[in-house]
Design a protein around this motif. Structure first.
Motif, PDB file in Angstrom:
ATOM      1  N   VAL A 255       0.800  -1.088   0.026  1.00 14.65           N
ATOM      2  CA  VAL A 255       0.012  -0.247  -0.180  1.00 14.65           C
ATOM      3  C   VAL A 255       0.829   1.336   0.042  1.00 14.65           C
ATOM      4  O   VAL A 255       0.578   2.333   0.632  1.00 14.65           O
TER       5      VAL A 255
ATOM      6  N   SER B 280       1.144   3.486  -2.107  1.00 11.76           N
ATOM      7  CA  SER B 280       0.490   4.653  -2.510  1.00 11.76           C
ATOM      8  C   SER B 280      -0.083   5.387  -1.614  1.00 11.76           C
ATOM      9  O   SER B 280      -0.475   6.944  -1.675  1.00 11.76           O
ATOM     10  N   VAL B 281      -0.447   4.802  -0.415  1.00  9.42           N
ATOM     11  CA  VAL B 281      -1.324   5.730   0.659  1.00  9.42           C
ATOM     12  C   VAL B 281      -0.350   6.713   1.282  1.00  9.42           C
ATOM     13  O   VAL B 281      -0.975   7.631   1.806  1.00  9.42           O
TER      14      VAL B 281
ATOM     15  N   GLU C 168       1.322   8.542  -0.227  1.00 11.95           N
ATOM     16  CA  GLU C 168       1.606   9.564  -1.225  1.00 11.95           C
ATOM     17  C   GLU C 168       2.801  10.839  -1.232  1.00 11.95           C
ATOM     18  O   GLU C 168       2.739  11.993  -1.195  1.00 11.95           O
TER      19      GLU C 168
ATOM     20  N   GLU D 136     -10.683   9.665   1.319  1.00 13.52           N
ATOM     21  CA  GLU D 136     -10.954   8.248   1.594  1.00 13.52           C
ATOM     22  C   GLU D 136     -12.595   7.987   1.629  1.00 13.52           C
ATOM     23  O   GLU D 136     -12.753   6.877   1.164  1.00 13.52           O
TER      24      GLU D 136
ATOM     25  N   TYR E 266     -10.579   1.319   2.259  1.00 11.07           N
ATOM     26  CA  TYR E 266      -9.365   2.223   1.658  1.00 11.07           C
ATOM     27  C   TYR E 266      -8.012   1.665   2.354  1.00 11.07           C
ATOM     28  O   TYR E 266      -8.135   1.381   3.509  1.00 11.07           O
ATOM     29  N   PRO E 267      -7.113   1.526   1.481  1.00  9.17           N
ATOM     30  CA  PRO E 267      -6.923   1.786   0.265  1.00  9.17           C
ATOM     31  C   PRO E 267      -7.381   0.845  -0.757  1.00  9.17           C
ATOM     32  O   PRO E 267      -7.507   1.325  -1.820  1.00  9.17           O
ATOM     33  N   ASP E 268      -7.577  -0.195  -0.097  1.00  7.60           N
ATOM     34  CA  ASP E 268      -8.421  -1.198  -1.338  1.00  7.60           C
ATOM     35  C   ASP E 268      -9.222  -2.186  -0.507  1.00  7.60           C
ATOM     36  O   ASP E 268      -9.359  -2.115   0.825  1.00  7.60           O
TER      37      ASP E 268
END
Length: 260
Positions: free
Chosen positions: A65, A67-68, A70, A114, A202-204
């Protein structure tokens, strides 16, 4: 909060001696984890900021994860008011949390992203906007390195950061969003799960992210008796500390309103 180890480090420090701090930094020692916690701004300590972010990226990547974090959006430090880093007895960065706010409107909160297009988004807006007059901050990008010697104690210490952030920034409310198992640990230090807002994937789909709030007026009463002595000891070390001059407001994201 994730479980992989960080390999970043700073100038070596020992648990018997506090790291040197400047006027734009403050800190405290946690006897249970044997870590020093340094509180600074990205502008006042850019190298430590990058080491904290690199550790976060490594940990979140371990769980798929990344990408969380950022990373590209936050690396300039402009959206971060303060960050807390834990340093072990050889100076390694072994965990931390960053703080955004005080906010002027709910749209500034990452939580809005989110919950967008999910049930509960209206409640998220209403809850944040309704508390802004008293001051609202958001905790983000928490992580704990697997190589920390006393990882369980460090996880507990990280859960105590929200009350310290409230005091340092002079606001009443703080919130965080995370998976339930993380928030269960943070609840031991006065955090209250917001049951009126449904969780979001979130995130998936592997995670159900929930929202937790801290209230400066009530968190002590809600803190578990096993956490309270350490919380009070750390607060005593921070007593008299002032918010660093660099702030969220300086970049057009707030103007200092919403303080207690």
């Amino acid at each position: 909060m994730t479980r992989a180890a960080s390999t970043t480090s700073v100038t070596a420090v020992r648990t018997t001696t506090a790291p040197t701090t400047t006027a734009s930094e403050c800190g405290y020692f946690d006897a249970t984890s044997r870590c020093w916690f340094l509180v600074a701004t990205p502008a006042s300590h850019p190298r430590l900021w990058r080491e904290y972010l690199d550790g976060a990226r490594e940990n979140y990547r371990h769980h798929g994860v990344e990408s969380v974090v950022e990373y590209g959006d936050i690396v300039d430090g402009l959206s971060t008011t303060l960050f807390f880093v834990a340093l072990d007895d050889v100076g390694r960065v072994v965990g931390g949390v960053r703080v955004q706010g005080p906010y002027m409107c709910a749209d500034q909160a990452h939580a809005v992203q989110e919950w967008t297009d999910h049930p509960g988004i209206a409640q998220v807006y209403a809850m944040i906007d309704g508390r802004i007059p008293s001051g609202v901050i958001e905790l983000k990008t928490a992580w704990c390195g697997a190589q920390a010697e006393r990882r369980g104690e460090l996880t507990s210490a990280l859960s105590r950061i929200a009350p310290h952030a409230l005091s340092l920034l002079g606001v009443r409310f703080a919130f965080a969003t995370a998976a339930g198992y993380v928030l269960d640990r943070w609840a031991t230090c006065g955090g209250v799960m917001e049951d009126s807002i449904p969780g979001v994937p979130y995130p998936d789909e592997r995670y159900l992210t929930r929202m937790m709030w801290w209230d400066k007026h009530t968190y002590v009463d809600k803190t578990h008796h096993t956490q309270l002595p350490a919380l009070l000891a750390e607060a005593a070390q921070l007593e008299g500390a002032r918010v660093p001059s660099h702030s969220f407001a300086e970049h057009g994201l707030g103007d200092g309103v919403g303080r207690e």
